[in-house]
Write a protein that holds these residues in place. Structure first.
Motif, PDB file in Angstrom:
ATOM      1  N   LYS A 309     -26.708 -24.638 -18.255  1.00 10.28           N
ATOM      2  CA  LYS A 309     -27.123 -23.247 -18.101  1.00 10.28           C
ATOM      3  C   LYS A 309     -27.268 -22.661 -19.496  1.00 10.28           C
ATOM      4  O   LYS A 309     -26.390 -22.835 -20.353  1.00 10.28           O
ATOM      5  N   ALA A 310     -28.398 -22.002 -19.747  1.00 10.11           N
ATOM      6  CA  ALA A 310     -28.643 -21.472 -21.089  1.00 10.11           C
ATOM      7  C   ALA A 310     -29.446 -20.184 -21.022  1.00 10.11           C
ATOM      8  O   ALA A 310     -30.222 -19.959 -20.089  1.00 10.11           O
ATOM      9  N   GLN A 311     -29.264 -19.356 -22.039  1.00 12.58           N
ATOM     10  CA  GLN A 311     -30.047 -18.135 -22.158  1.00 12.58           C
ATOM     11  C   GLN A 311     -30.125 -17.734 -23.617  1.00 12.58           C
ATOM     12  O   GLN A 311     -29.124 -17.765 -24.340  1.00 12.58           O
ATOM     13  N   VAL A 312     -31.334 -17.362 -24.055  1.00 17.98           N
ATOM     14  CA  VAL A 312     -31.567 -16.942 -25.435  1.00 17.98           C
ATOM     15  C   VAL A 312     -31.703 -15.426 -25.479  1.00 17.98           C
ATOM     16  O   VAL A 312     -32.359 -14.821 -24.631  1.00 17.98           O
ATOM     17  N   PHE A 313     -31.099 -14.827 -26.496  1.00 19.70           N
ATOM     18  CA  PHE A 313     -31.201 -13.389 -26.727  1.00 19.70           C
ATOM     19  C   PHE A 313     -31.735 -13.188 -28.143  1.00 19.70           C
ATOM     20  O   PHE A 313     -30.984 -13.249 -29.121  1.00 19.70           O
ATOM     21  N   ALA A 318     -23.946 -12.018 -32.111  1.00 21.68           N
ATOM     22  CA  ALA A 318     -22.924 -12.465 -31.161  1.00 21.68           C
ATOM     23  C   ALA A 318     -22.177 -11.295 -30.540  1.00 21.68           C
ATOM     24  O   ALA A 318     -21.860 -11.307 -29.341  1.00 21.68           O
ATOM     25  N   SER A 319     -21.895 -10.264 -31.326  1.00 19.35           N
ATOM     26  CA  SER A 319     -21.137  -9.121 -30.802  1.00 19.35           C
ATOM     27  C   SER A 319     -21.930  -8.308 -29.788  1.00 19.35           C
ATOM     28  O   SER A 319     -21.348  -7.523 -29.021  1.00 19.35           O
ATOM     29  N   GLN A 320     -23.244  -8.506 -29.757  1.00 19.73           N
ATOM     30  CA  GLN A 320     -24.094  -7.752 -28.835  1.00 19.73           C
ATOM     31  C   GLN A 320     -24.367  -8.498 -27.530  1.00 19.73           C
ATOM     32  O   GLN A 320     -25.061  -7.983 -26.662  1.00 19.73           O
ATOM     33  N   VAL A 321     -23.847  -9.714 -27.399  1.00 18.19           N
ATOM     34  CA  VAL A 321     -24.073 -10.524 -26.206  1.00 18.19           C
ATOM     35  C   VAL A 321     -22.731 -10.825 -25.556  1.00 18.19           C
ATOM     36  O   VAL A 321     -21.853 -11.440 -26.165  1.00 18.19           O
ATOM     37  N   SER A 322     -22.587 -10.381 -24.316  1.00 23.90           N
ATOM     38  CA  SER A 322     -21.299 -10.554 -23.639  1.00 23.90           C
ATOM     39  C   SER A 322     -21.312 -11.653 -22.584  1.00 23.90           C
ATOM     40  O   SER A 322     -20.254 -12.181 -22.219  1.00 23.90           O
ATOM     41  N   GLY A 323     -22.481 -12.002 -22.065  1.00 19.28           N
ATOM     42  CA  GLY A 323     -22.520 -13.034 -21.032  1.00 19.28           C
ATOM     43  C   GLY A 323     -23.923 -13.241 -20.504  1.00 19.28           C
ATOM     44  O   GLY A 323     -24.874 -12.552 -20.900  1.00 19.28           O
ATOM     45  N   PHE A 324     -24.062 -14.213 -19.604  1.00 19.15           N
ATOM     46  CA  PHE A 324     -25.359 -14.507 -18.997  1.00 19.15           C
ATOM     47  C   PHE A 324     -25.851 -13.318 -18.171  1.00 19.15           C
ATOM     48  O   PHE A 324     -25.053 -12.529 -17.640  1.00 19.15           O
ATOM     49  N   THR A 325     -27.165 -13.217 -18.055  1.00 23.14           N
ATOM     50  CA  THR A 325     -27.769 -12.262 -17.144  1.00 23.14           C
ATOM     51  C   THR A 325     -28.513 -13.062 -16.058  1.00 23.14           C
ATOM     52  O   THR A 325     -28.507 -14.289 -16.047  1.00 23.14           O
ATOM     53  N   SER A 326     -29.215 -12.372 -15.176  1.00 20.71           N
ATOM     54  CA  SER A 326     -29.979 -13.036 -14.129  1.00 20.71           C
ATOM     55  C   SER A 326     -31.156 -13.843 -14.680  1.00 20.71           C
ATOM     56  O   SER A 326     -31.776 -14.625 -13.970  1.00 20.71           O
ATOM     57  N   ALA A 327     -31.465 -13.658 -15.979  1.00 20.25           N
ATOM     58  CA  ALA A 327     -32.567 -14.398 -16.608  1.00 20.25           C
ATOM     59  C   ALA A 327     -32.147 -15.761 -17.139  1.00 20.25           C
ATOM     60  O   ALA A 327     -32.967 -16.485 -17.707  1.00 20.25           O
ATOM     61  N   ALA A 328     -30.892 -16.141 -16.977  1.00 22.29           N
ATOM     62  CA  ALA A 328     -30.426 -17.445 -17.450  1.00 22.29           C
ATOM     63  C   ALA A 328     -31.192 -18.570 -16.773  1.00 22.29           C
ATOM     64  O   ALA A 328     -31.629 -18.441 -15.617  1.00 22.29           O
ATOM     65  N   THR A 329     -31.353 -19.678 -17.486  1.00 19.52           N
ATOM     66  CA  THR A 329     -32.142 -20.820 -17.002  1.00 19.52           C
ATOM     67  C   THR A 329     -31.248 -22.044 -16.878  1.00 19.52           C
ATOM     68  O   THR A 329     -30.369 -22.274 -17.698  1.00 19.52           O
ATOM     69  N   VAL A 330     -31.518 -22.851 -15.844  1.00 17.63           N
ATOM     70  CA  VAL A 330     -30.807 -24.117 -15.669  1.00 17.63           C
ATOM     71  C   VAL A 330     -31.713 -25.241 -16.152  1.00 17.63           C
ATOM     72  O   VAL A 330     -32.881 -25.330 -15.780  1.00 17.63           O
ATOM     73  N   PHE A 331     -31.165 -26.095 -17.007  1.00 18.68           N
ATOM     74  CA  PHE A 331     -31.869 -27.264 -17.531  1.00 18.68           C
ATOM     75  C   PHE A 331     -31.224 -28.526 -16.981  1.00 18.68           C
ATOM     76  O   PHE A 331     -30.073 -28.508 -16.508  1.00 18.68           O
ATOM     77  N   GLU A 332     -31.956 -29.633 -17.060  1.00 20.60           N
ATOM     78  CA  GLU A 332     -31.441 -30.910 -16.576  1.00 20.60           C
ATOM     79  C   GLU A 332     -31.969 -32.017 -17.450  1.00 20.60           C
ATOM     80  O   GLU A 332     -32.828 -31.815 -18.299  1.00 20.60           O
ATOM     81  N   ARG A 333     -31.435 -33.235 -17.219  1.00 19.09           N
ATOM     82  CA  ARG A 333     -31.990 -34.400 -17.904  1.00 19.09           C
ATOM     83  C   ARG A 333     -31.624 -35.670 -17.134  1.00 19.09           C
ATOM     84  O   ARG A 333     -30.861 -35.624 -16.195  1.00 19.09           O
TER      85      ARG A 333
END
Length: 333
Positions: A309-313, A318-333
């Protein structure tokens, strides 16, 4: 002729649409116009394919034609050249339609024979061994869009010391393998290549094989976390679409924690992203000296079953990001 070469870049870098570590080397010629420098066959064999490209893959814009040549040397060993700007007459005489339509067949070549010309851009090349499957790709089937990738071999090992020495002298990578490395996957760990869930692995969705003017293409669902090719102490995070539609690579501020040690038990991990190191071909002393200004943050969380699970802001610290939002993406391999 290595006297025509300004620098050599190893495999394992990133550039534009090449979001995951690149599986080919770059031989950069010295300054000069198109078609100035001859390109020679590396070994006896056959040209089995000539592909013509008249568009920029990243954005679909028209450009002067360039050629990709695939060569067979043994039953299991192949090589290729890409970005050749002109085919030699010894080739076009046997494949007269190749410059317009490409070619598929068998054209015999001899080691040292001129087969094309290049100038104003790099010559891309690699050697592939079908008996070799790189161990650092957890799921080779993910790369069926470019099936040769998992068979990338150590380029310099195919040449005598006399031939490889001048190549290595112009290659700024000093760690082994000198030719570079592209396979970093470790089971259950953050390091390595990832692909947006449901987007057909490396190949991407069928309607995105060539990029458009927005900068999006097959690479938009790619994510890679790995050591920098010239200095493995630097951590690179390369993202197909960080949120502004164009692929970008960043360096991790502080280069920690080590992504090779991050598993599911680590929970959510936060990395601040700074400017990526300079592109290949620049002097070695300038590498790894990018700006320390934070350009964004990425949150990552390794999950079971080789999921991430990943999300770019972008434009956040770092101090402005507290956690994932609904825009987070799931990756696989």
């Amino acid at each position: 002729d290595m006297g025509d070469v300004a620098s050599v870049a190893p495999i394992g870098l990133t550039a534009g649409a090449h979001v995951t570590p690149i599986d080919h080397l770059y031989f950069y010629p010295k300054a000069g116009p198109r078609d100035k420098y001859p390109v020679y066959a590396m070994a006896d064999g056959y040209i089995t394919s000539i592909q013509v490209r008249g568009v920029n893959v990243s954005n679909g814009e028209q450009r002067p034609p360039e050629y990709r040549l695939e060569m067979q040397h043994t039953c299991r060993t192949t090589s290729y050249y890409d970005l050749i700007t002109k085919l030699d007459s010894s080739i076009t005489s046997k494949a007269p339609d190749a410059t317009a339509k490409g070619y598929s067949g068998k054209i015999a070549i001899k080691s040292g024979q001129i087969i094309g010309w290049i100038g104003e851009q790099s010559l891309d090349t690699a050697i592939y061994d079908q008996d070799l499957t790189l161990p650092g790709f957890i799921n080779p089937k993910t790369y069926e869009g470019e099936p040769w990738k998992v068979h990338t071999d150590n380029f310099f090992s195919y040449f005598s010391d006399t031939l490889s020495a001048p190549m290595l002298a112009k290659n700024a990578r000093t760690v082994e393998p000198r030719a570079g490395k592209i396979d970093y996957d470790k089971p259950g760990k953050l390091i390595g290549n990832w692909f947006k869930q449901g987007t057909n692995g490396y190949a991407g969705p069928k309607n995105t094989q060539v990029g458009d003017s927005s900068g999006r293409g097959y690479w938009s669902g790619h994510l890679a976390i790995f050591p920098y090719a010239y200095d493995p102490s630097l951590v690179i995070i390369s993202i197909g679409d960080p949120g502004d539609g164009r692929p970008r690579a960043f360096q991790v501020k502080g280069n920690a924690p080590d992504p090779a040690t991050i598993g599911a038990s680590a929970g959510v991990v936060k990395y601040e992203l700074v400017q990526e190191p300079p592109m290949p071909g620049q002097p070695q002393q300038q590498m790894g000296t990018g700006s320390s200004k934070v350009e964004g943050v990425i949150l990552v969380q390794v999950q079971s079953g080789e999921k991430l699970k990943a999300q770019v802001f972008l434009n956040k610290t770092a101090s402005q990001v507290s956690g994932f939002t609904s825009a987070a993406t799931v990756f696989e391999r």
